[in-house]
Design a protein around this motif. Structure first.
Motif, mmCIF file in Angstrom:
data_model
loop_
_atom_site.group_PDB
_atom_site.id
_atom_site.type_symbol
_atom_site.label_atom_id
_atom_site.label_comp_id
_atom_site.label_asym_id
_atom_site.label_seq_id
_atom_site.Cartn_x
_atom_site.Cartn_y
_atom_site.Cartn_z
ATOM 1 N N MET A 179 3.686 -6.695 -11.304
ATOM 2 C CA MET A 179 3.260 -7.995 -10.803
ATOM 3 C C MET A 179 2.214 -8.585 -11.725
ATOM 4 S SD MET A 179 1.677 -8.868 -7.100
ATOM 5 C CE MET A 179 -0.007 -8.806 -7.652
ATOM 6 N N GLU A 181 11.993 -3.221 -7.653
ATOM 7 C CA GLU A 181 10.807 -2.679 -6.974
ATOM 8 C C GLU A 181 11.255 -1.689 -5.887
ATOM 9 O OE1 GLU A 181 8.034 -6.603 -7.841
ATOM 10 O OE2 GLU A 181 8.859 -6.351 -5.839
ATOM 11 N N GLU A 184 3.082 -1.539 -8.666
ATOM 12 C CA GLU A 184 3.269 -2.757 -7.866
ATOM 13 C C GLU A 184 2.188 -2.826 -6.781
ATOM 14 O OE1 GLU A 184 4.122 -5.585 -7.060
ATOM 15 O OE2 GLU A 184 5.296 -6.060 -8.846
ATOM 16 N N GLU A 219 7.617 0.134 -9.696
ATOM 17 C CA GLU A 219 8.603 -0.805 -10.220
ATOM 18 C C GLU A 219 9.269 -0.194 -11.445
ATOM 19 O OE1 GLU A 219 7.653 -5.123 -10.646
ATOM 20 O OE2 GLU A 219 7.974 -4.690 -12.773
ATOM 21 N N ASN A 229 6.263 -6.460 -0.307
ATOM 22 C CA ASN A 229 7.724 -6.459 -0.223
ATOM 23 C C ASN A 229 8.329 -6.249 -1.607
ATOM 24 O OD1 ASN A 229 7.644 -7.004 2.516
ATOM 25 N ND2 ASN A 229 7.705 -9.220 2.205
ATOM 26 N N CYS A 230 9.586 -5.851 -1.623
ATOM 27 C CA CYS A 230 10.244 -5.542 -2.897
ATOM 28 C C CYS A 230 11.296 -6.579 -3.263
ATOM 29 C CB CYS A 230 10.939 -4.186 -2.809
ATOM 30 S SG CYS A 230 9.784 -2.833 -2.655
ATOM 31 N N CYS A 231 11.433 -6.823 -4.544
ATOM 32 C CA CYS A 231 12.433 -7.786 -4.983
ATOM 33 C C CYS A 231 13.156 -7.297 -6.221
ATOM 34 C CB CYS A 231 11.781 -9.135 -5.245
ATOM 35 S SG CYS A 231 10.731 -9.137 -6.699
ATOM 36 N N GLN A 244 14.303 -8.813 -9.971
ATOM 37 C CA GLN A 244 14.089 -9.939 -10.894
ATOM 38 C C GLN A 244 14.834 -9.704 -12.201
ATOM 39 O OE1 GLN A 244 9.862 -9.366 -10.907
ATOM 40 N NE2 GLN A 244 9.484 -10.911 -9.352
ATOM 41 N N ARG A 269 12.265 -12.991 2.445
ATOM 42 C CA ARG A 269 10.831 -12.749 2.401
ATOM 43 C C ARG A 269 10.028 -13.925 1.858
ATOM 44 N NH1 ARG A 269 12.628 -12.564 -2.406
ATOM 45 N NH2 ARG A 269 11.369 -12.350 -4.275
ATOM 46 N N ILE A 291 5.746 -14.160 1.577
ATOM 47 C CA ILE A 291 4.880 -13.889 0.415
ATOM 48 C C ILE A 291 4.086 -15.133 0.072
ATOM 49 C CG2 ILE A 291 4.714 -12.982 -1.912
ATOM 50 C CD1 ILE A 291 7.257 -11.696 -1.699
ATOM 51 N N TYR A 314 2.436 -18.961 -4.760
ATOM 52 C CA TYR A 314 3.744 -18.306 -4.733
ATOM 53 C C TYR A 314 4.700 -19.285 -4.073
ATOM 54 C CZ TYR A 314 7.186 -14.575 -4.088
ATOM 55 O OH TYR A 314 8.323 -13.804 -4.139
ATOM 56 N N TRP A 359 3.152 -17.514 -8.978
ATOM 57 C CA TRP A 359 4.378 -16.748 -8.717
ATOM 58 C C TRP A 359 5.464 -17.701 -8.239
ATOM 59 C CZ3 TRP A 359 -0.375 -14.998 -6.518
ATOM 60 C CH2 TRP A 359 -0.885 -13.788 -7.021
ATOM 61 N N ARG A 364 13.253 -15.172 -10.300
ATOM 62 C CA ARG A 364 12.431 -14.367 -9.402
ATOM 63 C C ARG A 364 12.761 -14.387 -7.901
ATOM 64 N NH1 ARG A 364 7.586 -12.990 -10.983
ATOM 65 N NH2 ARG A 364 6.744 -13.664 -9.002
HETATM 66 N N1 GLU Z 1 7.131 -8.189 -4.876
HETATM 67 C C1 GLU Z 1 7.148 -9.602 -5.144
HETATM 68 C C2 GLU Z 1 8.364 -10.242 -4.499
HETATM 69 O O1 GLU Z 1 8.982 -9.641 -3.651
HETATM 70 C C3 GLU Z 1 7.132 -9.932 -6.616
HETATM 71 C C4 GLU Z 1 6.005 -9.382 -7.407
HETATM 72 C C5 GLU Z 1 6.191 -9.602 -8.883
HETATM 73 O O2 GLU Z 1 6.049 -10.747 -9.320
HETATM 74 O O3 GLU Z 1 6.570 -8.653 -9.574
HETATM 75 O O4 GLU Z 1 8.722 -11.348 -4.830
#
Ligand code: GLU
Ligand code: MG
Length: 664
Positions: free
Chosen positions: A1, A52, A96, A103, A274-276, A278, A323, A327, A356, A433, A454
């Motif tokens: 992040m 993540e 993360e 990550e 939370n996890c994403c 990218q 999510r 966020i 964000y 973000w 993202r």
């Molecule tokens: N975990 C964040 C998400 O779910 C993103 C964090 C990051 O920018 O790596 O969007």
């Protein structure tokens, strides 16, 4: 992040004192980079994914699952055994936000050849295996977007007006007695001054120990002047009390901030925890990067809805599937003045979005006429950038990012060499973000201009995550090869972002999408005519479409992204094995869009709805959570099938070794 500096973090008051310094030097650093590499051409396509992960621990005896707060140690070992021992190690690991998160990315970026699409899934499997090998007994790495955690306060704290009488205020100590925590080791939230988040539910111990993360948490709260507020609409099931009201008799802030019929959350960890999934691309030049940035921005809400995987929050079933908004609220550092709740006195601007959020302006020449969102910019910075020879679109983009204050600053990192360092620029950049990120090359490196995609939610399996990643990367290939144009007024993309998060949006909602995506092709090269106002455009250029239409096409309405990708593939030389994998990936996307397969969010909802313990009251008990995460982990490790989610034949084709049947 984002940027990880080492050192002693400053408090919000101290950071604020240096805010202008950081911005001033951040801009100088950006200018140095820009002037050095603006004409760089012929960088090759490279790309990489980021996944993540959450570390979980199963207590099979008590049917409980907890998040393991060992991310830092696991990461240290992964790096030690991996990249530090062997620079060609196939995986790279990064910290993360959550102390229960890590990550993973591929060790080297992928290149432009088609056969590399066939290595993505293997690489993701390696990551899962590598991380798993370091965990304790009954622990697992899970790719779940949002952990449907229960919190220690929940057991006594929620009560429903009109359903049963308000409880008498009980001392906080008693409230927690006997209530299980969601972390291992169990930690109690500590909602007192001095804590990082002051959350009623999310203990500071669950925040990564690197000082960046707790400092971000604390400084966001201090800058805002109060705790962050997240209210997610509750899913009203047959027995969900209506209105659904939680009371927080001991906490003024929570009592005021929580809304009826909503699940209330009060910490950055509910969002950034939370996890994403990218993807970052290196473009061949700055103008190609700007073009891709714009084109992909319109795709963000569509792919987000397709990847929907987060229906549960704080132990309740919510009415959203993604999510994103959570966020967004979880890091919303705007003051009351900036949010428009009070007249401007101490703050400089009204700011319409959290840090964000979705992007606010297109960057390419063709995007200019679709820039219909009010853009707050730092005017001085904008003028300075123009004077330095930067065009209007790029100048306003940067001047918009720079309306934000730095949120963390390390004492040792205040005075930098602007010609050779970019930490101040990255400081502001990496705490914006947004759905897309436009990334200038680092100083003195051979990395080119990049864009980051993202919005996607992480999927349960390496197969699905590969499918979404390959779909997006292939899309960039056809956008560039066929000079496609997806642009619509940016305000419409924002409307799509809102709709995309709704429950079952993928099947139930309609999205604005450009009708003729080939027409704009020449414009990319030739420049793009005069600005029109967006209502004029509205009639002819875009229409409301379902995701099925956008992805799979509809006769006479829209050709569909998958058919376009398929025809691209037909014209490409691809070995049989790779083609088979790609076709399987595209089939997953296709079937998720048509509803033939479920999104992860829909599948999770059905799992809970059919759980024998579920009382149709929107409550997810510890035991239900346990069976859900256990099932997710079995699916991820191929210990059981899940045809509703993955399509039985899709995976068999790939894993049984019989590559001939790709008809499914
Ligand atoms: N975990 C964040 C998400 O779910 C993103 C964090 C990051 O920018 O790596 O969007
Ligand atoms: Mg990340």
């Amino acid at each position: 992040m984002g940027l990880l500096s080492q050192g002693s973090p400053l408090s919000w008051e101290e950071t604020k004192r240096h805010a202008d310094h950081v911005r001033r030097h951040g801009i100088l650093q950006f200018l140095n980079i820009y002037h050095a590499v603006k004409d760089r051409h012929k960088d090759v396509l490279k790309w990489g994914d980021e996944v993540e992960y959450m570390l979980v621990s199963f207590d099979h005896e008590h049917k409980k699952v907890q998040l393991v707060l060992s991310g830092e140690e696991v990461l240290e070992t992964l790096q030690e055994k991996g990249e530090r021992t062997n620079p060609n190690h196939p995986t790279l690991w990064r910290p993360e936000y959550g102390s229960y998160m890590i990550e993973g990315t591929p060790g080297q970026p992928y290149g432009g050849t088609m056969s590399e699409f066939n290595t993505v899934e293997d690489n993701m499997r390696k990551r899962r295996k590598e991380a798993t090998s370091l965990l304790g007994e009954n622990q697992a790495v899970c790719t779940i977007t949002s952990f449907p955690r229960r919190h220690s306060l929940d057991c006594n704290m929620h009560s429903f007006r009109g359903w049963r009488p308000l409880p008498l205020p009980v001392s906080r100590k008693n409230l927690r007695l006997g209530c299980p925590g969601f972390t291992l080791p169990e930690c109690k939230p500590n909602p007192v001054e001095g804590g990082a988040s002051k959350s009623l539910f999310f203990p500071d111990e669950a925040i990564n120990k690197h000082p960046r993360f707790s400092t971000l948490t604390r400084n966001i709260r201090h800058r805002r002047g109060e705790k962050v507020v997240i209210n997610v609409p509750i899913f009203k099931d047959k027995n969900t009390p209506s209105p659904f009201i939680e009371t927080f008799p001991e906490d003024d802030e929570a009592a005021k901030a929580s809304k009826p019929d909503h699940i209330y959350m009060d910490a950055m960890g509910f969002g950034m925890g939370n996890c994403c999934l990218q993807v970052t691309f290196q473009a061949c030049s700055i103008s190609e990067a700007r073009y891709l940035y714009d084109q992909l921005a319109t795709i963000c809400p569509i792919v987000m809805a397709l990847s929907a995987a987060s229906p549960f929050y704080r132990g309740y079933v919510s009415d959203i599937d993604c999510r994103w908004g959570v966020i967004s609220a979880s890091v919303d550092d705007r003051t009351r003045e900036e949010r428009g709740l009070e007249p401007l006195k101490n703050s400089n601007y009204r700011i319409s979005k959290s840090r964000y959020d979705s992007i606010d302006s297109y960057l390419s020449k063709c995007g200019e006429k679709y820039n219909d969102i009010d853009l707050t910019i730092d005017k001085e910075i904008y003028e300075q950038l123009l004077k330095e020879g930067i065009d209007h679109l790029l100048a306003q983009h940067v001047a918009h990012l720079f309306i934000r204050d730095p949120l963390t600053l390390f004492e040792e990192k205040i005075h930098l060499d602007d010609a050779n360092e970019s930490d101040h620029f990255e400081n502001i950049q990496s705490t914006n973000w947004q759905t897309m990120r436009f990334k200038p090359p680092p100083p003195n490196s051979d990395i080119g201009w990049r864009v980051e995609f993202r919005p996607m939610e992480v999927q349960l399996t390496d197969f699905e995550n590969s499918a979404y990643v390959v779909f997006v990367v292939l899309l960039t290939r056809v956008i560039l090869s066929y000079k496609l144009d997806f642009l619509i007024p940016l305000s419409k993309v924002d409307e799509n972002m809102k709709v995309a998060q709704k429950r079952d949006a993928v099947l139930k909602e309609m999205f604005y999408f450009r009708k003729d995506i080939c027409k704009g092709g020449n414009a990319v090269v030739d420049g793009c005519g005069k600005a029109q106002n967006s209502t004029e455009l509205a009639v002819e250029e875009y229409a409301l479409m379902s995701i099925d239409t956008i992805i799979n096409g509809k006769e006479g309405v829209f050709p569909g992204l998958i058919p376009i990708l398929n025809s691209y593939l037909e014209n490409m030389e691809v070995d049989v094995d790779t083609r088979c994998s790609i076709l399987n990936y595209l089939k997953l996307i296709k079937k998720r869009a048509s509803g033939e397969l479920m999104t992860v969010a829909r599948w999770m909802r059905e799992f809970i709805a059919n759980h024998p313990d579920y009382k149709q009251d929107s409550v997810i008990t510890d035991e239900m959570n346990y069976s859900l995460i256990l099932k997710c982990n079995q699916i991820a490790n191929e210990l059981c099938e899940c045809p509703e989610l993955l399509g039985s034949a899709l995976r068999k084709v790939k894993y049984s070794g019989s590559k001939t049947d790709s008809s499914n």
